[in-house]
Design a protein around this motif. Sequence first.
Motif, PDB file in Angstrom:
ATOM      1  N   ARG A 359       3.267  -1.984  12.386  1.00 25.35           N
ATOM      2  CA  ARG A 359       3.554  -1.220  11.174  1.00 25.35           C
ATOM      3  C   ARG A 359       2.330  -1.145  10.269  1.00 25.35           C
ATOM      4  NH1 ARG A 359       8.693  -3.933  11.189  1.00 25.35           N
ATOM      5  NH2 ARG A 359       7.990  -5.372   9.571  1.00 25.35           N
ATOM      6  N   SER A 360       1.609  -2.259  10.185  1.00 27.43           N
ATOM      7  CA  SER A 360       0.397  -2.263   9.348  1.00 27.43           C
ATOM      8  C   SER A 360      -0.611  -1.244   9.871  1.00 27.43           C
ATOM      9  CB  SER A 360      -0.225  -3.664   9.328  1.00 27.43           C
ATOM     10  OG  SER A 360       0.668  -4.607   8.771  1.00 27.43           O
ATOM     11  N   PHE A 363       0.503   2.348   9.025  1.00 31.33           N
ATOM     12  CA  PHE A 363       0.223   2.719   7.636  1.00 31.33           C
ATOM     13  C   PHE A 363      -1.277   2.938   7.413  1.00 31.33           C
ATOM     14  CE2 PHE A 363       4.224   0.103   6.499  1.00 31.33           C
ATOM     15  CZ  PHE A 363       5.026   1.193   6.793  1.00 31.33           C
ATOM     16  N   MET A 367      -2.062   6.847   6.517  1.00 30.87           N
ATOM     17  CA  MET A 367      -2.297   7.087   5.089  1.00 30.87           C
ATOM     18  C   MET A 367      -3.722   6.761   4.661  1.00 30.87           C
ATOM     19  SD  MET A 367       1.307   5.763   3.425  1.00 30.87           S
ATOM     20  CE  MET A 367       1.093   4.067   3.980  1.00 30.87           C
ATOM     21  N   ALA A 374      -1.704  -1.969   3.587  1.00 30.92           N
ATOM     22  CA  ALA A 374      -0.779  -1.750   4.709  1.00 30.92           C
ATOM     23  C   ALA A 374       0.075  -2.985   4.958  1.00 30.92           C
ATOM     24  CB  ALA A 374      -1.565  -1.373   5.962  1.00 30.92           C
ATOM     25  N   LEU A 377       2.826  -3.356   2.303  1.00 30.06           N
ATOM     26  CA  LEU A 377       3.959  -2.468   2.552  1.00 30.06           C
ATOM     27  C   LEU A 377       4.839  -3.007   3.687  1.00 30.06           C
ATOM     28  CD1 LEU A 377       2.177   0.999   2.274  1.00 30.06           C
ATOM     29  CD2 LEU A 377       3.879   0.080   0.687  1.00 30.06           C
ATOM     30  N   ALA A 378       4.192  -3.477   4.771  1.00 30.35           N
ATOM     31  CA  ALA A 378       4.939  -3.998   5.915  1.00 30.35           C
ATOM     32  C   ALA A 378       5.709  -5.262   5.549  1.00 30.35           C
ATOM     33  CB  ALA A 378       3.998  -4.265   7.082  1.00 30.35           C
ATOM     34  N   SER A 384       8.742   2.528   8.324  1.00 29.36           N
ATOM     35  CA  SER A 384       8.357   3.874   8.761  1.00 29.36           C
ATOM     36  C   SER A 384       7.732   4.631   7.597  1.00 29.36           C
ATOM     37  CB  SER A 384       9.576   4.633   9.288  1.00 29.36           C
ATOM     38  OG  SER A 384      10.495   4.868   8.241  1.00 29.36           O
ATOM     39  N   LEU A 385       7.018   5.697   7.948  1.00 32.43           N
ATOM     40  CA  LEU A 385       6.390   6.527   6.922  1.00 32.43           C
ATOM     41  C   LEU A 385       7.439   7.272   6.094  1.00 32.43           C
ATOM     42  CD1 LEU A 385       3.446   7.918   9.038  1.00 32.43           C
ATOM     43  CD2 LEU A 385       3.240   6.461   7.029  1.00 32.43           C
ATOM     44  N   VAL A 388       8.447   5.149   3.236  1.00 32.16           N
ATOM     45  CA  VAL A 388       7.402   5.108   2.205  1.00 32.16           C
ATOM     46  C   VAL A 388       7.393   6.399   1.401  1.00 32.16           C
ATOM     47  CG1 VAL A 388       4.920   4.944   1.780  1.00 32.16           C
ATOM     48  CG2 VAL A 388       5.984   3.510   3.544  1.00 32.16           C
ATOM     49  N   ILE A 410       0.107   6.689  -2.666  1.00 31.92           N
ATOM     50  CA  ILE A 410       0.574   6.261  -1.331  1.00 31.92           C
ATOM     51  C   ILE A 410       1.657   7.212  -0.827  1.00 31.92           C
ATOM     52  CG2 ILE A 410       1.900   4.458  -0.146  1.00 31.92           C
ATOM     53  CD1 ILE A 410       0.339   2.408  -1.810  1.00 31.92           C
ATOM     54  N   ALA A 414       1.595   9.682   2.476  1.00 33.63           N
ATOM     55  CA  ALA A 414       2.635   9.592   3.518  1.00 33.63           C
ATOM     56  C   ALA A 414       3.307  10.944   3.722  1.00 33.63           C
ATOM     57  CB  ALA A 414       3.661   8.541   3.128  1.00 33.63           C
TER      58      ALA A 414
END
Length: 558
Positions: A359-360, A363, A367, A374, A377-378, A384-385, A388, A410, A414
Amino acid sequence: MAVSANRLELLQIADAVAREKSIDRMIVIEAMQDAIQKAARSRYGAETEIRAEINPSTGELRMWRLLEVVEEVEEYSRQISLEEAKLRNADAKLSDFITEPLPPIEFGRIAAQSAKQVIVQKVRDAERERMYDEFKDRLGEVINGTVKRVEYGNVIVDLGRGEAIIRRDELIPRETFRYGDRVRAYIHDVRQEQRGPQIFLSRTHPQFMAKLFMQEVPEIYDGVINIRSIARDPGSRAKIAVVSNDSSIDPVGACVGMRGSRVQAVVNELQGEKIDIIPWTETLPDLVVSALQPAEVVKVVLDEQAERIEVVVPDEQLSLAIGRRGQNVRLASQLIGWDIDILTEQEESERRQKEFVERSELFMNAMNVDEMVAQLLASEGFSSLEEVAYVEPIEIASIEGFDETTAAEIQARAAEYLEQAERERDEERKKLGVEDELYEIPGITGAMLVALGKEEIKNIEDFAGCAADDLVGWTEKKDGEVKRFEGTFSEFPVSREEAEEMIMSARLKAGWVTLDDLSAEEGEEEALDGANETIAEEAVEDEAEAVAVSQDPTSPAE
C-alpha cells in the motif's frame, strides 16, 4: 360340493407361495390363471382369446373362449357373426363377446414348463413391487440385517423381507463382514431399476451417526436437543454440533452420557471412530473456535461474500489446528459450511507487513509522495486510492503531521490518478468493443467493463444473459474438497445480491422483463411470506396451548 384333490392342491400351492414371498394370495392365483391361459393358447392356437378362472374358495377351474360379434367374420378363432351369436344369445349385439366353455386340458411337458415360467415371473414382479412399496417410505431409517454374501467388496444384506446392498464405498474403512454377521446401516436410497427395486444402505453417511445418537440419547429422540451439523471422516474422526432447546440441559453432557456411556456406544458401532461433540452457536466466530478444538484460536476474520474464514493460531498450535493430513480443519470446514484458512501469528504478521509495504508503494507511485507520507496513510488504515480520494478531508487532515492544505493536495493527486486510470480503461474498453450503454447499469465501473470485454460480453443483451455465478464465481464441494471457480467480477468488491441487481437492470433495459413482471413476482413473494408467517404463528400458538394444558393440574390425564 366336494373339492377334488387337484383343486385343493392348487389352493395349497397358492397359499404356500403367498406366505413364503409375503405377497397377496390373489396375486398368486391370478398368476396361475395367466399361466393356464398361456398353456391353453398353445393347445387351441395362439390367436385364440382364452380366459381362465380359478375359484379362490373351491379351487374350481373354468375356461372359456371369447368370440367377438361382428358383421362379417374374418378370423374364425376370434370372431362370430351376428346371426350365429343371436342363436346363442338373443340379446347379442355388434362388438359384444360370446363365451364358449372349453374342456379342461392336460398339460404337456412344454406347456407345464411355460406355465411355471409365467407364474415365477408374476410372483417375482409382485415380490419386487411389495418390497419397493415397503421400503420407499423408509428412507433415513437405521435398519438391522444379516450378511447374506460379499461380492467384490459389496455387502449383500438380508432384511428378512428383501435384500439390500452396502456398496464398498459406503462401508467404514477396514471393517470386514462375513456370512451371517449382524449389520446395522442407514437406508439412504431406494430406486426402482430394470432388475427390480434396489435398496442402498450406508455406514458412512453423516445421518447414520445422527440416527445412532438419536437411539442412544433420549433428549435427541424427544427433540429437546437438536443435531445441527455433522462432519465425518468415516472410521477415523467426526465432529457433531448440538444445541439444546432447554437452557437447563447441557447438550454436550447429555450426548456424552454418564462416564461417556452414550457416546461410547456410538463409537463402538462406528468401529472406534473418534467423535468431537461441539455446542452449536449462531455466533460464527465462537463456533469456529469450538470446531477447531483442541487447537487454540487467537483471531477470527470473516469474509461473508466469499464465505471464507481466516483463523490465526499460535505458531506452536498450527499442526494441531490443521490435524493429521488436514483432517481437523477439513472437518471443521464441513461442519460450519465455510472455507477455513489457518495462519500462524508469524504468518499473519508477515502478511500484514507485506500489505503495508504494497500500500505504501502504491501511494508513493500513484500520488508522487515521499515514503513517510505513504506510510502514514497506510498505517491509518487507507488501503486504496479511492478511499484517499473520496473520504472527508478532515479524516486525512487529522493525521498527525498533516494539515488541511496537505490533505487537499493528497486528495487532488489521488483523484487525478484515478481519472487518468479511468481514461485509460475507457480507451481499452472501446478497443474491446464494449458498448457505452453498459455504463447505464447501476454499479458498473470502467474496470468492470474491461473485464466484461475480455469475456466477450459487449452489450446489454450479452450482460442480460449472464447469471450471478458468471459474475461473482461459485464453489463446488465434492468428496469433502472445496473447489472455487472465479467469475468475471471476482477481483471487484461485488456481492451476489449486487450482481443479481445488475443483471436484472440489464434485462429491464433489454426488454426481457418489465416492471409489471417484477411487481407481480414481489407480490407473490410477499403473499408466500405472509402465509408462512401465519402458519408459523399458528404452530407457536398450538404449541403454547399444548404446554398450558400439560401444565394445568386440573386438565385430565391422557
